[in-house]
Design an enzyme around this catalytic site. Structure first.
Site, PDB file in Angstrom:
ATOM      1  N   LYS A 172       3.615  10.128  -5.074  1.00  0.00           N
ATOM      2  CA  LYS A 172       2.155  10.262  -5.180  1.00  0.00           C
ATOM      3  C   LYS A 172       1.573  10.426  -3.771  1.00  0.00           C
ATOM      4  O   LYS A 172       1.511   9.477  -2.993  1.00  0.00           O
ATOM      5  CB  LYS A 172       1.534   9.009  -5.826  1.00  0.00           C
ATOM      6  CG  LYS A 172       0.083   9.247  -6.216  1.00  0.00           C
ATOM      7  CD  LYS A 172      -0.824   8.064  -6.052  1.00  0.00           C
ATOM      8  CE  LYS A 172      -1.493   7.956  -4.727  1.00  0.00           C
ATOM      9  NZ  LYS A 172      -2.428   9.024  -4.336  1.00  0.00           N
ATOM     10  N   GLU A 247       4.368   0.430   5.522  1.00  0.00           N
ATOM     11  CA  GLU A 247       4.016   0.689   6.924  1.00  0.00           C
ATOM     12  C   GLU A 247       2.511   0.901   6.963  1.00  0.00           C
ATOM     13  O   GLU A 247       1.978   1.735   6.239  1.00  0.00           O
ATOM     14  CB  GLU A 247       4.758   1.928   7.456  1.00  0.00           C
ATOM     15  CG  GLU A 247       6.212   1.667   7.784  1.00  0.00           C
ATOM     16  CD  GLU A 247       6.437   0.549   8.804  1.00  0.00           C
ATOM     17  OE1 GLU A 247       5.580   0.356   9.692  1.00  0.00           O
ATOM     18  OE2 GLU A 247       7.463  -0.148   8.695  1.00  0.00           O
ATOM     19  N   CYS A 281      -1.335   6.445  13.089  1.00  0.00           N
ATOM     20  CA  CYS A 281      -1.189   4.988  13.077  1.00  0.00           C
ATOM     21  C   CYS A 281      -0.756   4.489  14.452  1.00  0.00           C
ATOM     22  O   CYS A 281      -1.024   3.360  14.826  1.00  0.00           O
ATOM     23  CB  CYS A 281      -0.186   4.576  12.013  1.00  0.00           C
ATOM     24  SG  CYS A 281       1.351   5.472  12.167  1.00  0.00           S
ATOM     25  N   GLU A 378      -8.837  -1.431  13.366  1.00  0.00           N
ATOM     26  CA  GLU A 378      -8.323  -0.060  13.457  1.00  0.00           C
ATOM     27  C   GLU A 378      -9.468   0.902  13.121  1.00  0.00           C
ATOM     28  O   GLU A 378      -9.994   0.880  12.016  1.00  0.00           O
ATOM     29  CB  GLU A 378      -7.178   0.142  12.451  1.00  0.00           C
ATOM     30  CG  GLU A 378      -6.542   1.510  12.575  1.00  0.00           C
ATOM     31  CD  GLU A 378      -5.502   1.800  11.498  1.00  0.00           C
ATOM     32  OE1 GLU A 378      -5.790   1.569  10.315  1.00  0.00           O
ATOM     33  OE2 GLU A 378      -4.407   2.268  11.859  1.00  0.00           O
TER      34      GLU A 378
HETATM   35  P1  NAD Z   1      -4.761   4.392   2.080  1.00  0.00           P
HETATM   36  O1  NAD Z   1      -4.206   3.016   2.035  1.00  0.00           O
HETATM   37  O2  NAD Z   1      -6.186   4.568   1.700  1.00  0.00           O
HETATM   38  O3  NAD Z   1      -3.929   5.358   1.142  1.00  0.00           O
HETATM   39  C1  NAD Z   1      -2.539   5.491   1.269  1.00  0.00           C
HETATM   40  C2  NAD Z   1      -1.970   5.875  -0.070  1.00  0.00           C
HETATM   41  O4  NAD Z   1      -2.154   4.770  -0.962  1.00  0.00           O
HETATM   42  C3  NAD Z   1      -2.666   7.075  -0.717  1.00  0.00           C
HETATM   43  O5  NAD Z   1      -1.727   7.859  -1.403  1.00  0.00           O
HETATM   44  C4  NAD Z   1      -3.617   6.405  -1.694  1.00  0.00           C
HETATM   45  O6  NAD Z   1      -3.961   7.235  -2.780  1.00  0.00           O
HETATM   46  C5  NAD Z   1      -2.779   5.238  -2.149  1.00  0.00           C
HETATM   47  N1  NAD Z   1      -3.553   4.147  -2.755  1.00  0.00           N
HETATM   48  C6  NAD Z   1      -4.824   3.776  -2.472  1.00  0.00           C
HETATM   49  N2  NAD Z   1      -5.180   2.756  -3.272  1.00  0.00           N
HETATM   50  C7  NAD Z   1      -4.124   2.467  -4.056  1.00  0.00           C
HETATM   51  C8  NAD Z   1      -3.875   1.517  -5.081  1.00  0.00           C
HETATM   52  N3  NAD Z   1      -4.803   0.654  -5.474  1.00  0.00           N
HETATM   53  N4  NAD Z   1      -2.661   1.509  -5.672  1.00  0.00           N
HETATM   54  C9  NAD Z   1      -1.702   2.365  -5.271  1.00  0.00           C
HETATM   55  N5  NAD Z   1      -1.879   3.300  -4.344  1.00  0.00           N
HETATM   56  C10 NAD Z   1      -3.069   3.354  -3.717  1.00  0.00           C
HETATM   57  O7  NAD Z   1      -4.485   4.965   3.553  1.00  0.00           O
HETATM   58  P2  NAD Z   1      -4.902   6.374   4.131  1.00  0.00           P
HETATM   59  O8  NAD Z   1      -6.369   6.339   4.412  1.00  0.00           O
HETATM   60  O9  NAD Z   1      -4.359   7.468   3.288  1.00  0.00           O
HETATM   61  O10 NAD Z   1      -4.090   6.416   5.500  1.00  0.00           O
HETATM   62  C11 NAD Z   1      -4.577   5.896   6.699  1.00  0.00           C
HETATM   63  C12 NAD Z   1      -3.892   4.571   7.002  1.00  0.00           C
HETATM   64  O11 NAD Z   1      -2.494   4.767   7.007  1.00  0.00           O
HETATM   65  C13 NAD Z   1      -4.223   4.024   8.379  1.00  0.00           C
HETATM   66  O12 NAD Z   1      -4.453   2.639   8.267  1.00  0.00           O
HETATM   67  C14 NAD Z   1      -2.972   4.288   9.186  1.00  0.00           C
HETATM   68  O13 NAD Z   1      -2.760   3.405  10.260  1.00  0.00           O
HETATM   69  C15 NAD Z   1      -1.924   4.134   8.141  1.00  0.00           C
HETATM   70  N6  NAD Z   1      -0.694   4.817   8.535  1.00  0.00           N
HETATM   71  C16 NAD Z   1       0.388   4.059   8.889  1.00  0.00           C
HETATM   72  C17 NAD Z   1       1.560   4.668   9.311  1.00  0.00           C
HETATM   73  C18 NAD Z   1       2.763   3.863   9.685  1.00  0.00           C
HETATM   74  O14 NAD Z   1       3.859   4.395   9.638  1.00  0.00           O
HETATM   75  N7  NAD Z   1       2.597   2.617  10.053  1.00  0.00           N
HETATM   76  C19 NAD Z   1       1.629   6.065   9.358  1.00  0.00           C
HETATM   77  C20 NAD Z   1       0.510   6.808   8.991  1.00  0.00           C
HETATM   78  C21 NAD Z   1      -0.638   6.169   8.567  1.00  0.00           C
END
Ligand code: NAD
Length: 478
Positions: A172, A247, A281, A378
């Protein structure tokens, strides 16, 4: 273009609801439509993946590797097209987006190689005539939930090790990376994956993601995204005893010591803070400077920011494009407003682009107290704070003064300080005279503290997550 689901080897268009996607570099350009799937799509994918996984796992590593090599070639042949789609969908500068697809190709080839590498150990037995050994077996059905900020590289760094280890997958992608995800799977379609081994289900986290985590019979979940969602993923999987890895976010520090080579350091620090509009990130969001060179560093940062050009992400030499979405624009803007009211902005650039897009100037902030939201939270945008440290020890203390522990960097010519920094910094990826961002694909990737559930992705480390270790013993009677 429209998104589709790929389930059990067939394409379908879910009709739950639709979201129009506009290019964040130019909001007058419609890029496509995202068709949101439902929980029922997840269950259909679950049935298909369960049925396919055993057969896929029984294939030799050599056969699975052939498929991964074909997936790599498919990306290679369509590199520019896929990179342009990613740039249009989420605004990453095209040069970086091409780099990301290239990383995907390398990852697929790297993990294809695992198909013919040893995956166990011979262990001496304390009994006679016993052959004892360990071997790696697939976890089973893996759910992948991915963010929008690396629409190609992050999915591939999960997919490639999951598949080579013999797992089936339901993926997803993030809502605003779903067009790129659909195109990627279209490219993978010809690679020879058995039907049901890879399933793509497009949709909202709160619908599709939730159904995956709470109801589907998954054996493992690999998640990358925000801290809030990650903690929910961890809690839900722990309750169901599903193997998981998360992550999450970072608040990464770059420390500049008085002996740093500033001519080389400043461009690297600016790149770490502002490339991809700070939406990595591992982006540099705190710059910690030894007090003796503080004024000089501020001047150089001001000059450096002046030289940054904001542009359409598709411009060939784009350095800083827009942020990815209205949600991102509003969130980052609210932090900038906070900086105007409660701290000092010492470097910013006027946004002078004639296109209607989510452009935000690169911003450097001083005078924010160490417990201020600007220093603690962040922001995930082209925004960095600068703090003054009286010496090396205080700089390390400041670098570690965060709930996050993803990456950190020091700029110094002093070997002892470099090593002490590598030893004492509470972050999963620590670097000397390099950006906080940009860890190579063959190296373990992941954070400490609130940044991670403490496993690692990429490199050999990923293989640990996508397999179980079985201990086998054979007694032979002679
Ligand atoms: P997000 O948490 O909003 O979404 C990530 C994924 O989770 C998406 O596919 C989203 O649809 C899904 N999601 C959201 N709510 C959910 C739920 N209730 N149940 C299941 N899935 C759900 O994050 P984002 O805005 O897409 O990404 C940005 C964040 O990702 C930042 O905090 C960034 O630091 C982090 N990030 C971390 C890394 C790493 O490797 N540490 C790498 C890239 C991004």
């Amino acid at each position: 273009m429209e998104t589709k689901n790929w389930i059990d080897g067939s394409w379908s268009t879910p009709s739950n609801s639709q979201v129009e996607v506009y290019n964040p570099s130019d909001l007058n350009e419609k890029v496509g439509t995202v068709n949101q799937g439902t929980a029922e799509d997840v269950f259909q994918a679950e049935r298909a993946a369960k049925a396919a996984q055993g057969e896929w796992a029984r294939k030799t590593g050599v056969k699975r590797a052939e498929v991964l090599y074909s997936m790599a070639s498919a990306l290679e042949e369509n590199l520019v097209e896929l990179a342009e789609l990613g740039s249009r969908e989420m605004g990453k500068p095209i040069g970086e987006m091409k780099g990301e697809v290239t990383r995907g190709i390398h990852l697929l080839r790297y993990y294809a190689g695992e198909g013919v590498r040893s995956d166990g150990q011979l262990i001496p037995s304390s009994d006679v005539d016993v052959l004892q050994y360990s071997k790696k077996v697939p976890v089973g059905l893996i759910g992948l939930i991915t963010p929008w900020n690396f629409p190609v590289a992050i999915p591939v760094w999960k997919l490639a090790p999951a598949l080579i280890c013999g797992n089936a997958v339901i993926w997803k992608p993030a809502e605003n990376a779903s067009l790129t995800a659909t195109r990627m799977v279209e490219l993978f379609e010809e690679a020879g994956l058995d039907k049901g081994v890879l399933n793509l289900v497009i949709g909202k986290g709160s619908v599709v993601g939730k159904a995956m985590l709470e109801e589907a019979d998954l054996d493992g979940v690999s998640f990358t995204g925000s801290e809030n969602t990650g903690l929910y993923v961890a809690e839900t999987c722990a309750k169901r005893n599903i193997k998981f890895q998360t992550e999450m976010g970072g608040k990464n520090a770059a420390v500049i010591m008085k002996d740093a080579n500033l001519d080389k350091t400043i461009p690297i620090v600016l790149s770490g803070a502002f490339k991809s509009a700070g939406q990595k990130c591992t982006a540099t969001s705190r710059i910690i400077v030894e007090s003796d060179i503080y004024d000089e560093v501020i001047e150089r940062l001001q000059k450096g920011v002046k030289e940054i050009t904001l542009s359409n992400a598709l411009d060939a030499d784009a350095y800083l494009g827009p942020v990815a979405s209205k949600e991102q624009y509003d969130k980052v803007s609210s932090y900038i407003e906070l900086a105007r009211n409660e701290a000092k902005i010492i470097a910013e650039k006027e946004v002078s682009i004639d296109k209607d897009g989510y452009y935000i100037s690169p911003i450097v902030i001083t005078d924010a107290p160490s417990d201020h939201a600007l220093v603690k939270e962040e922001i995930f945008g082209p925004v960095a704070t600068v703090q003054k440290a009286k010496d090396f020890d205080e700089a390390i203390e400041m670098a570690n003064d965060t709930i996050y522990g993803l990456s950190a960097a020091i700029f110094t010519e002093n070997l002892a300080n470099a090593h002490k920094f590598l030893d004492q910094t509470e972050a999963g990826m620590v670097r000397v005279n390099q950006e906080t961002a940009g860890v190579e694909y063959q190296s373990p990737f992941g954070g400490m503290k609130q940044s991670s559930s403490h496993t690692r992705e990429q490199g050999q480390a990923a293989l640990e997550f996508y397999t179980h270790t079985k201990t086998c013993a054979i007694k032979f009677f002679g």
